[in-house]
Design an enzyme around this catalytic site. Structure first.
Site, PDB file in Angstrom:
ATOM      1  N   PHE A 196       0.816  -1.222   0.000  1.00 12.02           N
ATOM      2  CA  PHE A 196       0.000   0.000   0.000  1.00 12.02           C
ATOM      3  C   PHE A 196       0.847   1.269   0.000  1.00 12.02           C
ATOM      4  O   PHE A 196       0.364   2.343  -0.333  1.00 12.02           O
ATOM      5  CB  PHE A 196      -0.968  -0.012   1.195  1.00 12.02           C
ATOM      6  CG  PHE A 196      -0.468   0.694   2.424  1.00 12.02           C
ATOM      7  CD1 PHE A 196       0.380   0.071   3.310  1.00 12.02           C
ATOM      8  CD2 PHE A 196      -0.843   2.009   2.678  1.00 12.02           C
ATOM      9  CE1 PHE A 196       0.844   0.726   4.441  1.00 12.02           C
ATOM     10  CE2 PHE A 196      -0.386   2.676   3.800  1.00 12.02           C
ATOM     11  CZ  PHE A 196       0.469   2.036   4.682  1.00 12.02           C
ATOM     12  N   LYS A 197       2.115   1.149   0.361  1.00  8.44           N
ATOM     13  CA  LYS A 197       2.936   2.355   0.438  1.00  8.44           C
ATOM     14  C   LYS A 197       3.097   3.037  -0.925  1.00  8.44           C
ATOM     15  O   LYS A 197       3.393   4.226  -0.988  1.00  8.44           O
ATOM     16  CB  LYS A 197       4.272   2.031   1.074  1.00  8.44           C
ATOM     17  CG  LYS A 197       4.091   1.684   2.550  1.00  8.44           C
ATOM     18  CD  LYS A 197       5.384   1.498   3.288  1.00  8.44           C
ATOM     19  CE  LYS A 197       5.152   1.340   4.782  1.00  8.44           C
ATOM     20  NZ  LYS A 197       4.468   0.060   5.109  1.00  8.44           N
ATOM     21  N   ASP A 198       2.861   2.290  -1.998  1.00  6.94           N
ATOM     22  CA  ASP A 198       2.875   2.918  -3.328  1.00  6.94           C
ATOM     23  C   ASP A 198       1.837   4.034  -3.450  1.00  6.94           C
ATOM     24  O   ASP A 198       2.034   4.978  -4.206  1.00  6.94           O
ATOM     25  CB  ASP A 198       2.561   1.880  -4.410  1.00  6.94           C
ATOM     26  CG  ASP A 198       3.722   0.912  -4.643  1.00  6.94           C
ATOM     27  OD1 ASP A 198       4.882   1.321  -4.476  1.00  6.94           O
ATOM     28  OD2 ASP A 198       3.441  -0.247  -5.000  1.00  6.94           O
ATOM     29  N   LEU A 232       3.820   6.837  -2.027  1.00  7.70           N
ATOM     30  CA  LEU A 232       5.190   7.058  -2.503  1.00  7.70           C
ATOM     31  C   LEU A 232       5.288   7.203  -4.021  1.00  7.70           C
ATOM     32  O   LEU A 232       6.314   7.643  -4.530  1.00  7.70           O
ATOM     33  CB  LEU A 232       6.111   5.959  -1.991  1.00  7.70           C
ATOM     34  CG  LEU A 232       6.538   6.224  -0.537  1.00  7.70           C
ATOM     35  CD1 LEU A 232       7.133   4.983   0.103  1.00  7.70           C
ATOM     36  CD2 LEU A 232       7.531   7.378  -0.469  1.00  7.70           C
TER      37      LEU A 232
END
Ligand SMILES: *Cc1c(COP(=O)(O)O)cnc(C)c1O
Length: 498
Positions: A111-113, A116
Site C-alpha cells: 500500500f505504500k505505493d 510514494l
C-alpha cells in the site's frame, strides 16, 4: 492552510515547506492547523468521479499552496493505468457487511505505493515553490516495504538522490530481491549487518548531526524524508477512505450518509491516522479499528492510556507491523491534547528517555470514541487466511489477515455489525511462504522464493504480479552489505565522491 510542529506550534510553515523538510527541526511532526470540511453533498459528488479526481478534491483542501492544475498533474502522473491498473483501489465485497480495500495494485505490491508514487511529484513541486535549489537526499531505513516503494517512486526523479538501508537478514526474499535489483541513476541501496532498529537509529543519527548537514549543504544537498512522518505521505492516504466510502455507496452496500467502520493493519500509525483525518473532515466513519500483531503496544495504549515500549520485540509473519515506536501517534496526541505542544514535547522526551509515557483519562476517552484496538497472534493470522480462502475463495496476505481477524474480535465484543472496510495492505504474493503455509497447514514451506510464488499461484489460480515475477531474472545492482557503524561514511561517499 498552514502547518505547525507538534512540539512547537509557533513553528509554522506552508505545505510546500512541510513536504520539503519532512520533519520539523524541533524534532516534531508537521500537521495542518485546520481541517478542511466535506459535506455529504461534496461526498456525493465524488461517487461518479475517477480516483484521480477524488484525490484532487481531497488534496486541494490540505495543499492550499498548490493549484488544482498542479495537483491534477501530480496525481495523474502518479496513478497511471500502467502503474496501477484501470481501477487503482478496488473494493472487494466479502459477504454482506464486509469489504476489502485492495491498496496494493501499485508497482511494489504494497500500500505504500499509494503515497510514494505521488510524493516525488509533490516534493519536486514543493522545491520550486520554496525556491530550494539544493538536491534533495532521501534517506530511508526500511524493514522491507518502504524502501522499495520509495526507490520506485524516486528512481530517476530530477533533483533527488535516494539512499536506502535495509537489515540484510531481516527482510523477506522477495523484498530483498526488489531492492537489490533497483534501477535508476540516483539510487543507492545497502544491506546492513544488524536489524531494522540499527538501520533506523543510524539514519536518525545522520539526520540530526549538524556536521553532516553542513558538509552536505556545502556540496549542494539537503535531507528530506520519505517515511510517514512526512505530511506528503499522509495526505495521499486520506483519499482512499473517501474513495472506499463512495464505492460502497455506488455498489448499494450502504446509503449515503450511513456511518461505516474501517479496520487498519497498523505499524507506524500513518495509515490509520489518515482515516482519522477523513473522519474529522466529515466522512461518516464510526470506529477505526487499529489492528496489531504480536507487537501489541498500540492495543495496550488504546485500552489503558499508557504507552510502554519496554517489551519483547517479536518477529512475525507480518513484518511491516513489527514496530514498537509508532511515530505518527504523536500527531493524534497533539490533536486529543487540545494542541498542547508543551505536553507533547515532554511526553516524547519521556518516551526517548524511559520508553514510557501516559496520557490523561480525558484524552484516553477521546481516543476510545474513535478508535478500537485489537491484536492478533500468529496462529490466528494463519487460521484467518485459510478460513477466508475456504469460505470466499479470497486470498489475503498476512497483514490483511491481522486486520480481518481483529474485525472478528471487534464484532464479537461489541455487536456493532456496521458495514466495515478492511484495508488490505499487501499482495499475498509478497509474503507467499507464510500465505502458502497457512493454506497448507505447514509452518515450514521450503523451496526457492520464486518456486513458492509459483506454487501459491498454481494452488489458488491467482495471478502473480508481473513485476514480481520479472525480479527472478533481474541483475543484482546493489549487493553491498555494510556495518551499521559505517552508514555515515557511506552516505558521504555516495553523495560527494559519487
Ligand atoms: C507499512 C505497512 C503497514 C503499516 O502501515 P502504517 O502506516 O505504518 O501503520 C501495514 N501493512 C503493510 C503491508 C505495510 O507495508
Amino acid at each position: 492552510m498552514m502547518y505547525v510542529s507538534t512540539r512547537d506550534k509557533k513553528n509554522m510553515v506552508t505545505a510546500a515547506q512541510a513536504i520539503t523538510h519532512g520533519l520539523a527541526n524541533d524534532g516534531g511532526l508537521f500537521l495542518p492547523q485546520g481541517i478542511p470540511s466535506f459535506s455529504i453533498k461534496d461526498i456525493k459528488s465524488m461517487i461518479n468521479k475517477s480516483y484521480i479526481d477524488r484525490a484532487v478534491m481531497v488534496l486541494s483542501g490540505f495543499l492550499t499552496d498548490f493549484t488544482e492544475e498542479e495537483l491534477k498533474r501530480a496525481v495523474s502522473s502518479a496513478y497511471t493505468p500502467e502503474k496501477f491498473g484501470e481501477v487503482p483501489v478496488p473494493l472487494v465485497q466479502l459477504g454482506n457487511n464486509t469489504a476489502v480495500l485492495e491498496l496494493w495494485h501499485g508497482p511494489t505490491s504494497a500500500f505504500k505505493d499509494m503515497a510514494l508514487q505521488l510524493l516525488p511529484y509533490l516534493l519536486t513541486m514543493s522545491l520550486e515553490k520554496t525556491g530550494e535549489t539544493s538536491r534533495i537526499v532521501i534517506l530511508v531505513a526500511t524493514s522491507g516495504d518502504t524502501g522499495k516503494a520509495a526507490l520506485e517512486g524516486f528512481a530517476d526523479v530530477a533533483g533527488t538522490q535516494i539512499i536506502v538501508f535495509y537489515p540484510s537478514e531481516g527482510v523477506s526474499d522477495i523484498q530483498k530481491r526488489q531492492m537489490i535489483t533497483q534501477e535508476g541513476n540516483n539510487v543507492n541501496v545497502f544491506g546492513i549487518q544488524g536489524n531494522f532498529d540499527d538501520a533506523q537509529t543510524g539514519v536518525k543519527e545522520i539526520f540530526s548531526k549538524a556536521s553532516i548537514r553542513e558538509t552536505l549543504h556545502k556540496n549542494g544537498f539537503i535531507f528530506s524524508s520519505a517515511n510517514s512522518m512526512n505530511w506528503g505521505r499522509l495526505a495521499p492516504q486520506i483519499v482512499y477512505y473517501f474513495s472506499a466510502y463512495v464505492d460502497a455507496v455506488k455498489a448499494k452496500k450502504i446509503s449515503l450518509g450511513e456511518s461505516i467502520n474501517f479496520v487498519v493493519p497498523t505499524g507506524n500509525f500513518g495509515d490509520i491516522l489518515a482515516g482519522y483525518y477523513a473522519k474529522m473532515m466529515g466522512l461518516p466513519v464510526g470506529k477505526l479499528i487499529c489492528a496489531s500483531n504480536n507487537n501489541n503496544v498500540l492495543t495496550d495504549f488504546i485500552n489503558t492510556g499508557k504507552y510502554d515500549k519496554n517489551r519483547e520485540f517479536f518477529k512475525t509473519t507480518s513484518p511491516s507491523m513489527d514496530i514498537l515506536v509508532s511515530s505518527n501517534l504523536e500527531r493524534l496526541l497533539y490533536i486529543v491534547s487540545g494542541e498542547n505542544d508543551v505536553k507533547i514535547k515532554e511526553r516524547m522526551e519521556a518516551l526517548k528517555a524511559t520508553g514510557v509515557y501516559e496520557i490523561t483519562e480525558a484524552e484516553r476517552n477521546k481516543i476510545q470514541e474513535d478508535f478500537f484496538g485489537a491484536w492478533v497472534d500468529e496462529i490466528e493470522v494463519k487460521e484467518s487466511i485459510k478460513r477466508v480462502y475456504d469460505d470466499y475463495k479470497y486470498l489475503m496476505d498476512t497483514h490483511t489477515s491481522v486486520g480481518y481477524r481483529a474485525l472478528k474480535k471487534y464484532r464479537m465484543l461489541t455487536d456493532d455489525n456496521s458495514y466495515t472496510v478492511v484495508l488490505s495492505t499487501a499482495s499475498p504474493f509478497k509474503f507467499s511462504d507464510a500465505v502458502l503455509g497457512a493454506l497448507e497447514n505447514n509452518d515450514r514451506i521450503k523451496g526457492a522464493p520464486f518456486d513458492i510464488l509459483r506454487k501459491l499461484a498454481e494452488k489458488t489460480g491467482e495471478e502473480i504480479p508481473q513485476r514480481m515475477l520479472a525480479l527472478e531474472e533481474a541483475p543484482v545492482l546493489h549487493g553491498r552489505v555494510i556495518e551499521a557503524a559505517n552508514m555515515e561514511n557511506i552516505v558521504l561517499d555516495s553523495l560527494i565522491k559519487g
